[in-house]
Structures are given as structure tokens and as C-alpha cells.
Design an enzyme around this catalytic site. Structure first.
Site, PDB file in Angstrom:
ATOM      1  N   LYS A  67       0.829  -1.210   0.000  1.00 33.94           N
ATOM      2  CA  LYS A  67       0.000   0.000   0.000  1.00 33.94           C
ATOM      3  C   LYS A  67       0.864   1.261   0.000  1.00 33.94           C
ATOM      4  O   LYS A  67       0.520   2.249  -0.643  1.00 33.94           O
ATOM      5  CB  LYS A  67      -0.987   0.004   1.173  1.00 33.94           C
ATOM      6  CG  LYS A  67      -2.073  -1.071   1.006  1.00 33.94           C
ATOM      7  CD  LYS A  67      -3.303  -0.829   1.847  1.00 33.94           C
ATOM      8  CE  LYS A  67      -4.390  -1.816   1.424  1.00 33.94           C
ATOM      9  NZ  LYS A  67      -5.642  -1.666   2.129  1.00 33.94           N
ATOM     10  N   LYS A  88      -4.412  -9.731  -6.351  1.00 35.02           N
ATOM     11  CA  LYS A  88      -5.612  -9.983  -5.528  1.00 35.02           C
ATOM     12  C   LYS A  88      -6.770  -9.068  -5.942  1.00 35.02           C
ATOM     13  O   LYS A  88      -6.560  -7.883  -6.170  1.00 35.02           O
ATOM     14  CB  LYS A  88      -5.246  -9.706  -4.058  1.00 35.02           C
ATOM     15  CG  LYS A  88      -6.271 -10.165  -3.051  1.00 35.02           C
ATOM     16  CD  LYS A  88      -5.974  -9.596  -1.654  1.00 35.02           C
ATOM     17  CE  LYS A  88      -6.474  -8.181  -1.510  1.00 35.02           C
ATOM     18  NZ  LYS A  88      -7.139  -7.855  -0.232  1.00 35.02           N
ATOM     19  N   LYS A 111     -11.260  -4.156  -3.327  1.00 31.38           N
ATOM     20  CA  LYS A 111     -12.311  -3.161  -3.549  1.00 31.38           C
ATOM     21  C   LYS A 111     -11.747  -1.795  -3.906  1.00 31.38           C
ATOM     22  O   LYS A 111     -12.430  -0.982  -4.499  1.00 31.38           O
ATOM     23  CB  LYS A 111     -13.270  -3.093  -2.363  1.00 31.38           C
ATOM     24  CG  LYS A 111     -12.697  -2.589  -1.064  1.00 31.38           C
ATOM     25  CD  LYS A 111     -13.810  -2.455  -0.037  1.00 31.38           C
ATOM     26  CE  LYS A 111     -13.604  -3.364   1.156  1.00 31.38           C
ATOM     27  NZ  LYS A 111     -12.438  -3.014   1.990  1.00 31.38           N
TER      28      LYS A 111
HETATM   29  P1  ATP Z   1      -8.896  -2.575   0.317  1.00 25.77           P
HETATM   30  O1  ATP Z   1      -8.710  -2.664  -1.166  1.00 25.77           O
HETATM   31  O2  ATP Z   1      -9.625  -1.337   0.757  1.00 25.77           O
HETATM   32  O3  ATP Z   1      -7.670  -2.877   1.118  1.00 25.77           O
HETATM   33  P2  ATP Z   1      -9.978  -5.236   0.417  1.00 25.77           P
HETATM   34  O4  ATP Z   1     -10.929  -5.523  -0.717  1.00 25.77           O
HETATM   35  O5  ATP Z   1      -8.634  -5.838   0.348  1.00 25.77           O
HETATM   36  O6  ATP Z   1      -9.927  -3.684   0.677  1.00 25.77           O
HETATM   37  P3  ATP Z   1     -10.510  -5.549   3.262  1.00 25.77           P
HETATM   38  O7  ATP Z   1     -11.506  -4.640   3.884  1.00 25.77           O
HETATM   39  O8  ATP Z   1      -9.072  -5.234   3.462  1.00 25.77           O
HETATM   40  O9  ATP Z   1     -10.781  -5.682   1.699  1.00 25.77           O
HETATM   41  O10 ATP Z   1     -10.797  -7.046   3.694  1.00 25.77           O
HETATM   42  C1  ATP Z   1     -11.984  -7.522   4.261  1.00 25.77           C
HETATM   43  C2  ATP Z   1     -11.967  -9.034   4.279  1.00 25.77           C
HETATM   44  O11 ATP Z   1     -12.057  -9.555   2.949  1.00 25.77           O
HETATM   45  C3  ATP Z   1     -10.699  -9.639   4.871  1.00 25.77           C
HETATM   46  O12 ATP Z   1     -11.046 -10.787   5.625  1.00 25.77           O
HETATM   47  C4  ATP Z   1      -9.893 -10.039   3.667  1.00 25.77           C
HETATM   48  O13 ATP Z   1      -8.996 -11.087   3.921  1.00 25.77           O
HETATM   49  C5  ATP Z   1     -10.986 -10.462   2.722  1.00 25.77           C
HETATM   50  N1  ATP Z   1     -10.581 -10.313   1.328  1.00 25.77           N
HETATM   51  C6  ATP Z   1     -10.272  -9.147   0.709  1.00 25.77           C
HETATM   52  N2  ATP Z   1      -9.960  -9.360  -0.580  1.00 25.77           N
HETATM   53  C7  ATP Z   1     -10.063 -10.716  -0.774  1.00 25.77           C
HETATM   54  C8  ATP Z   1      -9.861 -11.563  -1.895  1.00 25.77           C
HETATM   55  N3  ATP Z   1      -9.494 -11.064  -3.065  1.00 25.77           N
HETATM   56  N4  ATP Z   1     -10.061 -12.882  -1.749  1.00 25.77           N
HETATM   57  C9  ATP Z   1     -10.450 -13.389  -0.554  1.00 25.77           C
HETATM   58  N5  ATP Z   1     -10.643 -12.656   0.547  1.00 25.77           N
HETATM   59  C10 ATP Z   1     -10.464 -11.324   0.450  1.00 25.77           C
END
Ligand code: ATP
Ligand code: LTN
Length: 346
Positions: free
Chosen positions: A116, A199, A202
């Protein structure tokens, strides 16, 4: 006979954008499926969201949206305490105490921080982004959670949480439960549809990167049909980088159907990538349709969400304050003296 007490789980999602099927398959779906097995605490982690810049109006709106999606996905507020992280001041207080126990080297090593930070201008990387996992440790340890259901990307943060809990217990005496990561077998790491080597996230831009939980069926179908695959034709689970696109589609399919690798591969025998994509689109749309219906019903019921969040905050505060009081006492903070009651009639 009294029922043996259930183990406690806690998890959270940042209101930093639109929830994706990655968030759903890696986390939310399992919270819902396992809610009868545990005593459940699920928060919307708005304090975490501000480790990167957020628009205030949008943050407020996304915080409501994410809490509503928790319930739309099937969390039952009778069985799960659903709350907003910033409603409980104890999170920030414990995070500070744990920050003072966190060696900088531990934090600098975190891969999520490095990823990040690399995406930001060097002079705009905040200390909050570095301290992010300490706040997460505070979230978990405040509730003495035994299990933390998360996606695979959070494994390293869970290790840090365990290390911090052990360090505190070692210095100040047994205080915290040492939590375990609960990571699903299928769907723990959903990859970007446009780039299956990174990965799904969002906060990643791109019209064809992710299916969002509130995407209309046509949009979801279109994104899946355009997903990056390869020039071959073999439909098999594989760890080879060149097969990452097909592997990702199979993983999404498996997380929603719960079928075995063999059964899934057999069902696509002799079929093409187009057939695979159609099948994935169908199971994804079938999962999203009832969720979206419940989401809109829920928001139509005026005051309901607010009531759930107020109840959740009340229940969460009781537990959090108990742990924080014990921590402050062990650290050596002088307890506040209560004023003598003043009898105004005298
Ligand atoms: P950001 O992009 O804002 O960091 P993010 O989509 O990575 O957000 P988080 O809020 O950080 O989402 O994660 C919330 C939950 O979703 C966590 O348990 C994380 O492990 C899970 N998660 C996020 N992205 C994935 C993915 N691509 N596959 C499986 N689990 C995910
Ligand atoms: N860091 C997590 C979100 C998060 C979390 C938590 C998850 C914040 N606090 C406590 C589990 C338990 C992420 O998914 N990025």
C-alpha cells in the site's frame, strides 16, 4: 444439560469502497455459514479505512452500506453483534497501548504495508498505515476472540496479533486469549478478473477488475465473460501462473458450490472456457440475487439499521470496556477517582 459455551469470533471489513466477491468468498460468506457455531462479533472498521485518504461523505455512506451488506448476506443480529469500530473508543485506546509494545521492525516487514505504501507518494504515507495491524490486533484482543475468520491476505496480520498478545501476556501477566486465523479452503484468495496474478480488491480501479456485491446481474455476467484466461483449453485447478485465470474462475465456482476439485473438473470435461465462464456467472448471480433483495428491503425499513448498530455498540462496549479496564490496570495507569456525590438539596 448446559450447552458448553461457544468460542468467540471477531472480524471486520473496511468501508473503503464497494464490497467485492473477494470479500464475500474470503470472509463474509463464512461468517454467515458458521454463525451458529460461535459467539459472533463483526465490525465495520472505519478507523482502518482512514489509513488512506477518504471522502467524509462517502465514508459515512459506505459505512452504512457495509453494515447493511453484513445483514443482507445473512448475518442475523440476534446471533451476531454487528457494530461500527469508531463507536467503541476502547479500540483506539488499546491500539495506543499496543503501539508502545510494537517494535518498528515488525511493522515495517508487513507486506500489506509495503504494497500500500508503494502505491502512495513517499511523503504522503501516514504513520496510521504503518500502525494499521496494531489497530487490528486491538480489535481482536479487546473481545478475547478465539478465532478470526479472514481471507488469506490477513494471515501475516494475525501472526503479528498473536505475537503482540504473547508479548503483553509475558510482560504484564496472562491477559489476552491468543487468537487463531480461520481461513477458508476455497475462496481465501480471489484474484482480479482482469489480472489473475493480483488480488481482487475493492480499492483497485478498473471496470473489469471485480464483481461487486451490488452489481446488477448483467454487469456481473459481462465482467466474468471478459475475465482474463489463457490461449490453452484445459479446465483444471492449477498453481501455474499461466493458468491463474482459469484457476481463479474454478476457485470462485468451488467456493459457491462446495464441490470437490475432481467433481468440478469432471463436470467441465470436453467443455470450453466460454462454458466455464457461463457456469461461474450463473452461480455468482444466484448468490447475489437474494443478497441484493434483502439489502434493498433492509434500507427501506426506516431506522432498522440504526437500531441494530446501536444495540451492537452497546453489547460490544460491555465486553471491550471490561478488557480495557484490566489492561490499564496491568499497565499501571492510575484508575480515575470518582467524585464525591454532591447532594444539591443540602
Ligand atoms: P482494500 O482494497 O480497501 O484494502 P480489500 O478488498 O482488500 O480492501 P478488506 O476490507 O481489506 O478488503 O478485507 C476484508 C476481508 O475480505 C478480509 O477478511 C480479507 O482477507 C478479505 N478479502 C479481501 N480481498 C479478498 C480476496 N481477493 N479474496 C479473498 N478474501 C479477500
Ligand atoms: N485488516 C483487515 C480488516 C480488519 C480486521 C480486523 C479483520 C480490521 N480489523 C479485525 C479481522 C479482525 C482487512 O481485511 N484488511
Amino acid at each position: 444439560m448446559t450447552e458448553p459455551s461457544k468460542k468467540r469470533v471477531l472480524s471486520g471489513i473496511q468501508p473503503s469502497g464497494n464490497l467485492t466477491i473477494g470479500n464475500y468468498l474470503g470472509a463474509l460468506l463464512h461468517w454467515v455459514e458458521d454463525q451458529d457455531l460461535y459467539e459472533n462479533y463483526f465490525c465495520v472498521v472505519d478507523l482502518h479505512a482512514i489509513t488512506l485518504p477518504q471522502d467524509p461523505q462517502e465514508l459515512r455512506q459506505k459505512t452504512r452500506e457495509v453494515s447493511a451488506l453484513y445483514m443482507a448476506a445473512g448475518l442475523d443480529p440476534q446471533k451476531a453483534t454487528i457494530f461500527i469500530q469508531s463507536h467503541i473508543p476502547a479500540h483506539a485506546e488499546l491500539a495506543w497501548i499496543l503501539t508502545c509494545l510494537s517494535p518498528l521492525g515488525w511493522l515495517n516487514r508487513m507486506t500489506q504495508f509495503k504494497d500500500k505504501a508503494a502505491k502512495q507518494q513517499a511523503d504522503s504515507v501516514s504513520a496510521g498505515l504503518l500502525n494499521y495491524p496494531v489497530l487490528m490486533a486491538a480489535d481482536i484482543l479487546l473481545y478475547q476472540a478465539h478465532g478470526v475468520p479472514v481471507g488469506d491476505d490477513q494471515r501475516q496480520h494475525l501472526e503479528l496479533t498473536r505475537d503482540l498478545a504473547q508479548r503483553f501476556n509475558h510482560i504484564y501477566g496472562e491477559t489476552f486469549v491468543i487468537p487463531e486465523a480461520l481461513i477458508p479452503r476455497a475462496g481465501a484468495r480471489v484474484m482480479g478478473l482482469d489480472d489473475p496474478l493480483s488480488k481482487m480488491s475493492k480499492s483497485t480501479a478498473g471496470d473489469y477488475h471485480a464483481v461487486y456485491l451490488l452489481d446488477p446481474p448483467n454487469a456481473a455476467r459481462k465482467k466474468i465473460m471478459r475475465a482474463t484466461t489463457d490461449s490453452g483449453r484445459e479446465i483444471r485447478f492449477s498453481t501455474l501462473p499461466e493458468k491463474a485465470g482459469v484457476n481463479n474462475l474454478l476457485t470462485i465456482y468451488q467456493a459457491l458450490t462446495h464441490d470437490s476439485n475432481e467433481a468440478i473438473e469432471a463436470s467441465f470435461e470436453g467443455k470450453g472456457y466460454g462454458d466455464l465462464k457461463k457456469a461461474v456467472a450463473e452461480v455468482v448471480i444466484a448468490a447475489l440475487e437474494p443478497l441484493q433483495r434483502r439489502y434493498h428491503q433492509l434500507l427501506d425499513e426506516e431506522g432498522y439499521l440504526e437500531q441494530v448498530l446501536a444495540d451492537g455498540a452497546e453489547r460490544a462496549a460491555t465486553l471491550a470496556e471490561k478488557t480495557l479496564k484490566e489492561v490499564k490496570d496491568r499497565v499501571g495507569f492510575l484508575a480515575p477517582a470518582h467524585r464525591w456525590p454532591v447532594n444539591r438539596d443540602c
